[in-house]
Each structure stands twice: as C-alpha cells, then as structure tokens.
Design a protein around this motif. Structure first.
Motif, PDB file in Angstrom:
ATOM      1  N   GLN A   1      28.482  35.248  49.878  1.00  0.00           N
ATOM      2  CA  GLN A   1      29.014  35.081  48.527  1.00  0.00           C
ATOM      3  C   GLN A   1      27.901  34.755  47.531  1.00  0.00           C
ATOM      4  O   GLN A   1      27.857  35.305  46.430  1.00  0.00           O
ATOM      5  CB  GLN A   1      30.058  33.971  48.539  1.00  0.00           C
ATOM      6  N   MET A   2      26.997  33.864  47.905  1.00  0.00           N
ATOM      7  CA  MET A   2      25.889  33.505  47.028  1.00  0.00           C
ATOM      8  C   MET A   2      24.972  34.697  46.784  1.00  0.00           C
ATOM      9  O   MET A   2      24.494  34.916  45.659  1.00  0.00           O
ATOM     10  CB  MET A   2      25.101  32.345  47.636  1.00  0.00           C
ATOM     11  N   GLN A   3      24.729  35.504  47.824  1.00  0.00           N
ATOM     12  CA  GLN A   3      23.894  36.686  47.660  1.00  0.00           C
ATOM     13  C   GLN A   3      24.546  37.707  46.738  1.00  0.00           C
ATOM     14  O   GLN A   3      23.877  38.313  45.890  1.00  0.00           O
ATOM     15  CB  GLN A   3      23.611  37.304  49.025  1.00  0.00           C
ATOM     16  N   GLU A   4      25.844  37.911  46.873  1.00  0.00           N
ATOM     17  CA  GLU A   4      26.547  38.848  45.994  1.00  0.00           C
ATOM     18  C   GLU A   4      26.539  38.360  44.551  1.00  0.00           C
ATOM     19  O   GLU A   4      26.413  39.166  43.621  1.00  0.00           O
ATOM     20  CB  GLU A   4      27.982  39.043  46.481  1.00  0.00           C
TER      21      GLU A   4
ATOM     22  N   ALA B   1      31.415  46.436  38.198  1.00  0.00           N
ATOM     23  CA  ALA B   1      32.851  46.459  38.489  1.00  0.00           C
ATOM     24  C   ALA B   1      33.635  46.176  37.215  1.00  0.00           C
ATOM     25  O   ALA B   1      33.317  45.248  36.471  1.00  0.00           O
ATOM     26  CB  ALA B   1      33.197  45.436  39.562  1.00  0.00           C
ATOM     27  N   ALA B   2      34.654  46.999  36.958  1.00  0.00           N
ATOM     28  CA  ALA B   2      35.453  46.815  35.744  1.00  0.00           C
ATOM     29  C   ALA B   2      36.284  45.534  35.821  1.00  0.00           C
ATOM     30  O   ALA B   2      36.497  44.863  34.818  1.00  0.00           O
ATOM     31  CB  ALA B   2      36.367  48.023  35.533  1.00  0.00           C
ATOM     32  N   LYS B   3      36.740  45.194  37.015  1.00  0.00           N
ATOM     33  CA  LYS B   3      37.563  44.000  37.187  1.00  0.00           C
ATOM     34  C   LYS B   3      37.019  43.196  38.353  1.00  0.00           C
ATOM     35  O   LYS B   3      36.919  43.695  39.480  1.00  0.00           O
ATOM     36  CB  LYS B   3      39.022  44.395  37.451  1.00  0.00           C
ATOM     37  N   GLN B   4      36.657  41.959  38.089  1.00  0.00           N
ATOM     38  CA  GLN B   4      36.117  41.094  39.116  1.00  0.00           C
ATOM     39  C   GLN B   4      37.245  40.403  39.887  1.00  0.00           C
ATOM     40  O   GLN B   4      38.229  39.956  39.300  1.00  0.00           O
ATOM     41  CB  GLN B   4      35.204  40.040  38.480  1.00  0.00           C
ATOM     42  N   ASP B   5      37.071  40.324  41.211  1.00  0.00           N
ATOM     43  CA  ASP B   5      38.039  39.601  42.030  1.00  0.00           C
ATOM     44  C   ASP B   5      37.861  38.089  41.856  1.00  0.00           C
ATOM     45  O   ASP B   5      36.815  37.613  41.421  1.00  0.00           O
ATOM     46  CB  ASP B   5      37.856  39.967  43.508  1.00  0.00           C
ATOM     47  N   LEU B   6      38.895  37.352  42.214  1.00  0.00           N
ATOM     48  CA  LEU B   6      38.799  35.905  42.188  1.00  0.00           C
ATOM     49  C   LEU B   6      37.746  35.441  43.195  1.00  0.00           C
ATOM     50  O   LEU B   6      37.585  36.035  44.266  1.00  0.00           O
ATOM     51  CB  LEU B   6      40.151  35.279  42.517  1.00  0.00           C
ATOM     52  N   ARG B   7      37.039  34.371  42.841  1.00  0.00           N
ATOM     53  CA  ARG B   7      35.963  33.893  43.698  1.00  0.00           C
ATOM     54  C   ARG B   7      36.495  33.474  45.074  1.00  0.00           C
ATOM     55  O   ARG B   7      35.838  33.711  46.093  1.00  0.00           O
ATOM     56  CB  ARG B   7      35.243  32.724  43.032  1.00  0.00           C
ATOM     57  N   LEU B   8      37.677  32.865  45.097  1.00  0.00           N
ATOM     58  CA  LEU B   8      38.245  32.460  46.380  1.00  0.00           C
ATOM     59  C   LEU B   8      38.566  33.670  47.239  1.00  0.00           C
ATOM     60  O   LEU B   8      38.290  33.678  48.457  1.00  0.00           O
ATOM     61  CB  LEU B   8      39.506  31.622  46.144  1.00  0.00           C
ATOM     62  N   TRP B   9      39.116  34.723  46.623  1.00  0.00           N
ATOM     63  CA  TRP B   9      39.447  35.928  47.378  1.00  0.00           C
ATOM     64  C   TRP B   9      38.187  36.633  47.855  1.00  0.00           C
ATOM     65  O   TRP B   9      38.135  37.152  48.982  1.00  0.00           O
ATOM     66  CB  TRP B   9      40.286  36.857  46.515  1.00  0.00           C
TER      67      TRP B   9
END
Length: 251
Positions: A153-156, A84-92
């Motif tokens: 989330q941990m798996q991703e 991914a070129a831009k990572q989303d915020l972890r909370l989102w």
C-alpha cells in the motif's frame, strides 16, 4: 405497402449502420508502421533517424499531416499519464493488497498453525502444558500478512504521488508543425511523429528525440535529481552516432 417499405427501411438502416461500424473499425486498425512502432518502441532513441521518420510517416520540415495525426490520435489515444479516474477507498485498497497470491498463502499458513494448535490443545489433558510453537508461528505469519499488505500500500501511494507530480509538470499547450505550419495544440493531442520546435524555458510535453539544436541546455532535475543542466548535441544527421551526446555543464 407502407409496412413493407418501413421494414425495408429499417433493414437498410441496420445494414448501413453495420457498414459504418465496420468501416470505422477498419479505419482504426493499426498500420504496418504502427505495428513496427509497437514492437521497436524501446529502441526509437537509437534507431537510424531517416528510417525512423519514414516509419513515423513524418517529415522534418513539414511534420505530420492533419489527417495522419488525427488517425494516430484515434488509434493510440491521448498523450496523458495513466491516472485512475476514480480512486478506491484506502481501506479497500489495503484489503486488496493484503489478499495477493503470496498474502493468501501466508494467511492460509497462519490459519493452519492456529488449527494445529487448537487440535493439540483439545487432545491434551488439563495438567499437561501445550507447546505454543504453532500459536507463535501463526501470530508471526498473521503479522507478516498484515505488514506485507501495508508495504504494498505504501509503495502504491508513492507511485501515485510520483505520477501526479509528473502530471503537474506537463504543460497544457505545445507547438507542433503540421502541414508545414506551426500550430498550438493541447499537449494531450500530441502523437508519435509530431515535430515540436522548442525554446528557452519550455517544458517538454512528451518523450522526444532531438535532431537539430543550437546550444540546447536541458534540466533533468525532475527525472534524475541532478541539479546541474546538461548540454545536448544531437548527432542523428552526422552519421557517426545514432544518439545525442550529453555533456554535464561544469561550474
């Protein structure tokens, strides 16, 4: 006269641009061999070797032509991992993982349990005790909803770290045979059908099938975790097997 000429020129310009875009779309349409490759892609490692070369429009000694390689690169894109070129915020990302289809059902069930507990409580008198069954069930479902999103989330995160690790293993340049001559290109410009000569200590830039080797030893520790190298003998041209013989090297 000048106005009409400009209008005609503008119309001709649009018509030429449309023809150019149509010609470009036609040139990027998949060929019959590429449609075959898309369908039989998982079986290329066991497909008859000579037929595979014909389907890939390549030659063992001459490789691909520069024109064919350019068309394949334009149609199929670069040889890169899907980062991914831009990572989303972890909370989102955590919120999105929580609100999956299963997560939404769990959350609705939890809200239903809380609602039932509230309705039962307001109907009961002050001296009567309310059974906390629905309240406990709602809390358990709510915790399950949060834990499910956390596990996804941990798996991703693990999958992203794995892809990044593989991307770091990829070499930046590699050697291919095109138009009968060796050429050094970027790894991301490798296309299906390229002939790649390899040598000792080199990292492989893509999924490949061996057809001619001499004493080849391959270290697959990054893929399989097996620390010992394997000896590969391609049998594509011998007619006895369609795949290579893999032997673990003993100490």
């Amino acid at each position: 006269m000048v106005l009409c000429f400009k209008r005609i020129s503008k119309w001709r310009g649009r018509w030429c641009r449309r023809r150019g875009k149509k010609r470009e779309r036609d040139s990027l349409q998949q060929t019959e061999n590429e449609l075959w490759l898309e369908y039989y892609g998982p079986y290329l490692h066991i497909w008859p070797f000579h037929e595979l070369c014909v389907r890939l429009e390549t030659n063992v000694s001459q490789g691909l032509t520069s024109e064919a390689a350019g068309k394949k690169l334009a149609r199929n894109g670069k040889n890169v991992l899907p980062l991914a070129a831009k990572q989303d915020l972890r909370l989102w990302k955590f919120v999105k993982n929580c609100f999956s289809v299963l997560g939404c059902f769990i959350l609705l069930s939890s809200m239903a349990c809380f609602t039932l507990y509230y309705l039962i409580e307001i109907r009961m008198s002050d001296d009567e005790k309310v059974d906390p069954e629905y309240l406990v069930s709602g809390i358990i479902l709510l915790v399950t909803f949060i834990l499910a999103g956390l596990l996804v989330q941990m798996q991703e995160d693990d999958n992203e770290d794995m892809v990044v690790a593989f991307d770091e293993l990829m070499p930046m340049y590699c050697t291919v045979i095109r138009d009968g001559e060796k050429e050094v290109i970027l790894t991301q410009d490798v296309v299906a059908g390229d002939i790649l000569p390899i040598k000792y200590g080199q990292r492989l830039p893509a999924d490949m099938r061996f057809f001619s080797t001499t004493g080849l030893e391959l270290n697959n520790v990054a893929l399989t975790g097996h620390s010992k190298p394997v000896h590969i003998t391609p049998l594509a041209n011998e007619g006895r097997q369609r795949y290579s013989r893999v032997e673990y090297i003993k100490d």
